[in-house]
Design a protein around this motif. Structure first.
Motif, mmCIF file in Angstrom:
data_model
loop_
_atom_site.group_PDB
_atom_site.id
_atom_site.type_symbol
_atom_site.label_atom_id
_atom_site.label_comp_id
_atom_site.label_asym_id
_atom_site.label_seq_id
_atom_site.Cartn_x
_atom_site.Cartn_y
_atom_site.Cartn_z
ATOM 1 N N THR A 16 0.825 -1.211 0.000
ATOM 2 C CA THR A 16 0.000 0.000 0.000
ATOM 3 C C THR A 16 0.857 1.259 0.000
ATOM 4 O O THR A 16 0.568 2.222 -0.726
ATOM 5 N N LEU A 17 1.917 1.259 0.816
ATOM 6 C CA LEU A 17 2.791 2.429 0.895
ATOM 7 C C LEU A 17 3.497 2.710 -0.425
ATOM 8 O O LEU A 17 3.826 3.857 -0.732
ATOM 9 N N ILE A 18 3.721 1.671 -1.209
ATOM 10 C CA ILE A 18 4.348 1.856 -2.520
ATOM 11 C C ILE A 18 3.315 2.212 -3.583
ATOM 12 O O ILE A 18 3.497 3.137 -4.377
ATOM 13 N N ALA A 19 2.191 1.487 -3.591
ATOM 14 C CA ALA A 19 1.254 1.554 -4.714
ATOM 15 C C ALA A 19 0.429 2.824 -4.734
ATOM 16 O O ALA A 19 0.264 3.448 -5.796
ATOM 17 N N ILE A 20 -0.126 3.236 -3.593
ATOM 18 C CA ILE A 20 -1.020 4.401 -3.583
ATOM 19 C C ILE A 20 -0.295 5.670 -4.043
ATOM 20 O O ILE A 20 -0.796 6.384 -4.933
ATOM 21 N N PRO A 21 0.880 5.983 -3.478
ATOM 22 C CA PRO A 21 1.589 7.174 -3.994
ATOM 23 C C PRO A 21 1.947 7.076 -5.471
ATOM 24 O O PRO A 21 1.821 8.065 -6.211
ATOM 25 N N LEU A 22 2.390 5.887 -5.916
ATOM 26 C CA LEU A 22 2.732 5.744 -7.330
ATOM 27 C C LEU A 22 1.508 5.924 -8.221
ATOM 28 O O LEU A 22 1.587 6.542 -9.295
ATOM 29 N N GLY A 23 0.356 5.377 -7.806
ATOM 30 C CA GLY A 23 -0.859 5.543 -8.584
ATOM 31 C C GLY A 23 -1.291 6.995 -8.667
ATOM 32 O O GLY A 23 -1.727 7.466 -9.723
ATOM 33 N N ILE A 24 -1.153 7.722 -7.540
ATOM 34 C CA ILE A 24 -1.498 9.147 -7.531
ATOM 35 C C ILE A 24 -0.548 9.936 -8.428
ATOM 36 O O ILE A 24 -0.980 10.809 -9.199
ATOM 37 N N ILE A 25 0.744 9.638 -8.335
ATOM 38 C CA ILE A 25 1.728 10.325 -9.175
ATOM 39 C C ILE A 25 1.452 10.081 -10.652
ATOM 40 O O ILE A 25 1.490 11.007 -11.477
ATOM 41 N N ALA A 26 1.132 8.819 -11.000
ATOM 42 C CA ALA A 26 0.860 8.495 -12.402
ATOM 43 C C ALA A 26 -0.391 9.208 -12.904
ATOM 44 O O ALA A 26 -0.418 9.738 -14.016
ATOM 45 N N ALA A 27 -1.448 9.235 -12.063
ATOM 46 C CA ALA A 27 -2.695 9.876 -12.488
ATOM 47 C C ALA A 27 -2.538 11.386 -12.624
ATOM 48 O O ALA A 27 -3.091 11.995 -13.551
ATOM 49 N N SER A 28 -1.771 11.990 -11.706
ATOM 50 C CA SER A 28 -1.590 13.455 -11.768
ATOM 51 C C SER A 28 -0.619 13.872 -12.861
ATOM 52 O O SER A 28 -0.533 15.052 -13.198
ATOM 53 N N ASN A 29 0.122 12.912 -13.431
ATOM 54 C CA ASN A 29 1.039 13.196 -14.541
ATOM 55 C C ASN A 29 0.657 12.355 -15.761
ATOM 56 O O ASN A 29 1.510 11.774 -16.429
ATOM 57 N N LYS A 78 2.521 11.705 -19.230
ATOM 58 C CA LYS A 78 3.818 12.350 -19.081
ATOM 59 C C LYS A 78 4.872 11.300 -18.756
ATOM 60 O O LYS A 78 4.550 10.140 -18.472
ATOM 61 N N PRO A 79 6.178 11.658 -18.793
ATOM 62 C CA PRO A 79 7.222 10.662 -18.537
ATOM 63 C C PRO A 79 7.069 9.925 -17.201
ATOM 64 O O PRO A 79 7.324 8.720 -17.125
ATOM 65 N N MET A 80 6.622 10.610 -16.133
ATOM 66 C CA MET A 80 6.462 9.955 -14.842
ATOM 67 C C MET A 80 5.377 8.886 -14.905
ATOM 68 O O MET A 80 5.500 7.812 -14.304
ATOM 69 N N ASP A 81 4.314 9.178 -15.630
ATOM 70 C CA ASP A 81 3.246 8.188 -15.824
ATOM 71 C C ASP A 81 3.791 6.962 -16.545
ATOM 72 O O ASP A 81 3.499 5.815 -16.174
ATOM 73 N N PHE A 82 4.602 7.177 -17.552
ATOM 74 C CA PHE A 82 5.198 6.069 -18.301
ATOM 75 C C PHE A 82 6.108 5.226 -17.408
ATOM 76 O O PHE A 82 6.092 3.989 -17.467
#
Length: 317
Positions: free
Chosen positions: A110-123, A126-130
């Protein structure tokens, strides 16, 4: 809210009863003699008859079923034929390994996935999403047992930083226990984090397209504000669903990882019981694991009502 709870409790009880019936039918009624399975094809007739009498196989089916369900309710799960100890003691000794391992793996995922999912959705796009989606695709594609062996080779064999397997025991202290759990936790958590991050991203992207998000932005709320205050909570229902399924898997489906790391947990116990044809242990373990999955889904249903107030009314619409 009261009607919602009554419905969910009724569904919980009914599902548990159906689960006990299915397990009982599969292991005791379908063609085949459980006593012959346990003793093997070369067992003598007198030994088979004695075991059938001890297991109650000579009694009517409905008597055996009701007796087993009553035993489950009282905690009397019988005696293991392999270990010659009560099955309840076996399970309690193994759950102290499997449950903390599942909690640690779920927390790390959870600590890994939720922040990564938020970062991908907000970008989005974009390269971070990729990068995030590439990580998740790799995590999904890699088998967890292969990843577990890779971790063992790197951190145990090459660098000798962590134990390759085994469980130090709770008497050894928290540091040795954490060292025993670290590699199995990573091996379990990262593939689950890959799945959860994709679900989080997809759920957020769907919510960000809704009319109320456009309205919030039109009122001057920043992109970060709409993401954290409005979109995230509305995107949590599919995320919580996947988390519930993943925790069920981590609790009941860790047979391979526990065997790779020689951890004395529930997964390894059920593997040993099947290989040793200890059907008493198998039957009770299967229904307890099924019950755990059903209870976790029940808790997830309650979390739905906390997240989405619309589900607290008389209708589930």
């Amino acid at each position: 809210m009261r009607i919602f709870l009554v419905k969910r409790v009724f569904t919980l009880i009914l599902t548990l009863l159906v689960a006990t019936l299915v397990v009982f039918v599969v292991l005791e009624i379908l063609p085949g003699d459980p006593a012959a399975v346990m003793l093997g094809v070369n067992a003598e007739a007198e030994t088979l008859n004695a075991l059938r009498e001890e297991m109650g196989l000579n009694r009517p089916v409905w008597v055996r079923y009701t007796h087993w369900v009553a035993s489950l309710l009282t905690g009397n799960l019988g005696i293991s034929y392999t270990y010659d100890v009560p099955v309840s003691e076996l399970i309690l000794s193994r759950i102290t390994v499997s449950f903390p391992l599942a909690i640690l793996a779920m927390t790390l995922s959870t600590l890994i996935a939720i922040p990564l999912g938020i970062i991908a959705a907000s970008n989005h796009n974009k390269p971070m999403d990729f990068l995030v989606m590439s990580f998740s695709q790799i995590g999904i594609a890699i088998p967890n047992f292969w990843f577990a062996m890779l971790l063992t080779i790197v951190f145990s064999v090459t660098f000798r930083l962590l134990p390759a397997g085994g469980f130090a025991g709770w008497d050894a202290g928290i540091i040795p226990v954490l060292k025993s759990f670290l590699l199995p936790t990573i091996a379990l958590a990262l593939p689950q984090a890959a799945i959860l991050s994709r679900v989080t991203r997809s759920a957020l992207l769907e919510v960000l397209k809704e009319d109320f998000i456009r309205t919030a932005r039109a009122k001057g709320v920043t992109n970060q504000g709409t993401l954290w205050k409005h979109a995230l909570r509305n995107a949590l229902i599919p995320v919580v669903t996947i988390m519930g399924l993943q925790f069920s898997f981590l609790l009941a489906g860790t047979i391979i990882i526990e065997n790779v790391f020689y951890l004395p947990g529930i997964g390894r116990l059920i593997f040993q019981a099947i290989s040793q044809r200890d059907l008493i242990v198998v039957k009770n373990l299967v229904i307890l694991l099924a019950g755990a999955v059903i209870m976790i889904n029940f808790v997830v249903d309650l979390l739905y009502a906390v997240i989405d107030p619309r589900l607290r009314g008389g209708s589930d619409a």
